[in-house]
Design an enzyme around this catalytic site. Structure first.
Site, PDB file in Angstrom:
ATOM      1  N   GLU A  52       0.704   9.444 -13.658  1.00  0.00           N
ATOM      2  CA  GLU A  52      -1.364   9.418 -13.390  1.00  0.00           C
ATOM      3  C   GLU A  52      -0.529   9.957 -12.275  1.00  0.00           C
ATOM      4  O   GLU A  52      -0.493  10.846 -11.465  1.00  0.00           O
ATOM      5  CB  GLU A  52      -1.786   8.205 -13.242  1.00  0.00           C
ATOM      6  CG  GLU A  52      -3.331   8.161 -12.552  1.00  0.00           C
ATOM      7  CD  GLU A  52      -3.506   7.179 -12.146  1.00  0.00           C
ATOM      8  OE1 GLU A  52      -3.631   7.263 -11.166  1.00  0.00           O
ATOM      9  OE2 GLU A  52      -3.257   5.492 -12.607  1.00  0.00           O
TER      10      GLU A  52
ATOM     11  N   CYS B 132      -7.610   7.585  -7.470  1.00  0.00           N
ATOM     12  CA  CYS B 132      -8.077   8.444  -8.091  1.00  0.00           C
ATOM     13  C   CYS B 132      -9.261   8.610  -9.137  1.00  0.00           C
ATOM     14  O   CYS B 132      -9.433   9.673  -9.375  1.00  0.00           O
ATOM     15  CB  CYS B 132      -6.604   7.410  -8.995  1.00  0.00           C
ATOM     16  SG  CYS B 132      -6.862   5.709  -9.089  1.00  0.00           S
TER      17      CYS B 132
END
Length: 509
Positions: free
Chosen positions: A241, A275
């Site tokens: 990620e 994020c």
């Protein structure tokens, strides 16, 4: 301005300071590559027993850890605040997230890891029993960033342990303290020695990649791509990620008060260091002015500063000088290009604080739109309609998540399916992270694979094995075994055509 959260990295020690105050909060020994290799070897020795106690046995240890986290919630929140400087509420959210995640995977792992009976693709194979089994990787290497010192590691640690793997965790050198508190908890409950934390920077992380059977990385794109190459060279699986540039689309039929409140939270929580933080906002022209006015008024009410654990602060500092420099550059570039800051727009000059900032008159040539900012900024762009909003929202190399704000449920669902992202929140922000039954992962440069969530959050840490066994009594030999016979094969061929082909071709015509 202060580089107070960036650790001092000596040959053998990390020195960590609070980014809000510059106060020294701890030191941590750096793990050498040799020590990482030794830790991985010890985990590899302990892991078979951990796997053998089954998901039901592992459940009990995960729930004991959950008890420990609840009993030490204040200590964990204190540690999070000390090394990240974030507001007390945000620190306690990390603890609550961890408790919830432990409960979810502890109670569901047995079901997720149960052997899967597979239906044969053809009636001819009904003589076979088909099964898929899930065997954990021995050692999972996890490398996590600094923005959530507890929640980032546990997002990966918990499902990996639930799967039956041993875990070698390398947290960010910026926030190495809280994971050590959690590891102490694992030891204090008397759990098997299948969770080890190693501390350090690049060399330590590289050693984790070298010694793991599966690598889960969360962090920058540059580092993620290097890890992908290293894993590919070793033919080891990995999941990445690597950030996002999440768009929010505000339609003219939206509840503007909810949209303003939700987007402000989604953009500024943890000072924008999330994020799935909202980093771009596209607003339909008929409500643009009203939305911007409400947004600016709301952002101006937020309390910026160092939280003394009383929970009276909304926005905390950036993690380090490097992050402060990025945010400053993005805002300065936008202002130089003709954008306006309707509130905020600069660092405070104390600690690593940057004022919550609303930018207007921005365009897609600006770094605040094209690059991940990871800071307390909200760039807003006026669009003619939903089609322009979707086009601009998709005009990014990132594809982690997005949000759509509308009063029409079916319209929201339709737009969600046109966005090139891994997750879409309708009339909400960041909430997908807290719905553990959903997969969490990004498209494009936001990563590869899915980080956690649902059945795949556990199975990703396992190797699948296909088992074929007789479902009926067997013969001495099969028709297609030696010696070859066209007559015998012809019978099989005709049967395969009859069950798999269509029309007259089923009968060889």
């Amino acid at each position: 301005m202060s580089d107070s959260a960036t650790p001092t990295v000596a040959a053998d020690e990390l020195t960590v300071r609070n980014p809000a105050s510059g106060e020294l909060v701890g030191t941590v020994a750096v793990s050498t590559p040799e020590e990482v290799a030794a830790a991985a070897a010890a985990l590899r020795t302990a892991q078979p027993r951990w796997a053998s106690i089954s998901a039901a046995g592992r459940k009990q240890w995960l729930l004991k850890l959950q008890d420990w986290v609840l009993d030490h919630a204040d200590e964990l929140a204190d540690s999070i605040q000390d090394e990240s400087g974030k507001p007390r509420v945000e620190a306690e959210v990390e603890v609550a997230f961890t408790v919830d995640l432990l409960g979810y995977y502890a109670r569901n792992a047995a079901k997720f890891l149960a052997d899967t009976a597979v239906s044969p693709h053809t009636p001819l194979m009904r003589v076979k029993k088909l099964t898929t089994t899930y065997t954990p990787y021995p050692v999972v290497g996890i490398i996590t960033p600094w923005n959530f010192p507890l929640a980032m590691p546990t997002s990966d640690l918990v499902p990996a342990l639930a799967a039956g793997a041993a875990v070698l965790l390398k947290p960010s050198e910026v926030t190495p303290l809280t994971p050590l508190v959690l590891a102490r908890g694992w030891a204090e409950i008397g759990a098997p020695p299948v969770f080890t934390v190693v501390s350090g920077s690049g060399a330590t992380g590289a050693a984790v990649v070298d010694n793991a059977d599966f690598v889960q990385f969360t962090g920058s794109g540059n580092t993620g791509r290097r890890i992908a190459v290293a894993c590919a060279e070793r033919t080891r699986p990995y999941s990445l990620e690597m950030g996002g540039k999440d768009p929010a689309i505000v339609l003219a039929d939206a509840d503007l008060d909810r949209a303003v409140n939700g987007i402000t939270f989604g953009a500024l929580t943890n000072a924008g260091q999330l994020c799935v933080s909202v980093e771009r906002v596209y607003v339909e022209a008929p409500v643009y002015d009203e939305f911007v006015n409400k947004l600016v008024a709301h952002v101006k009410t937020l309390r910026l500063g160092r939280d003394d654990r009383s929970g009276n602060i909304d926005v905390g500092p950036l993690a380090n000088q490097a992050q402060l420099d990025i945010v400053t550059r993005h805002v300065d570039d936008a202002l130089a290009g003709g954008a306006r800051a309707l509130t905020g727009g600069k660092a405070t000059g104390e600690g690593n604080f940057f004022e919550p900032t609303v930018l207007v008159d921005v365009d897609h040539s600006m770094s605040c739109i094209t690059e991940e900012t990871f800071g307390p900024t909200i760039p807003v762009i006026k669009v003619a309609d939903e089609n322009e909003a979707i086009r601009l929202a998709n005009d990014s190399e990132y594809g982690l998540s997005a949000s759509v704000w509308t009063g029409n449920k079916s319209r929201g669902q339709a737009i969600a399916r046109r966005l090139t992202v891994g997750a879409v929140n309708i009339n909400d922000a960041t909430i997908n992270l807290f719905n553990f039954a959903l997969p969490h992962g990004g498209w494009g440069q936001s990563g590869t694979g899915y980080r956690f969530g649902g059945v795949d959050g556990v199975r990703k840490y396992c190797r699948k094995q296909a088992i074929t066994a007789p479902a009926l009594p067997t013969q001495k030999s099969e028709l297609v075994w030696y010696p070859y016979s066209l007559k015998n094969f012809g019978f099989m061929r005709n049967a395969m055509r009859a069950t798999g082909a269509r029309g007259r071709r089923r009968f060889g015509k």
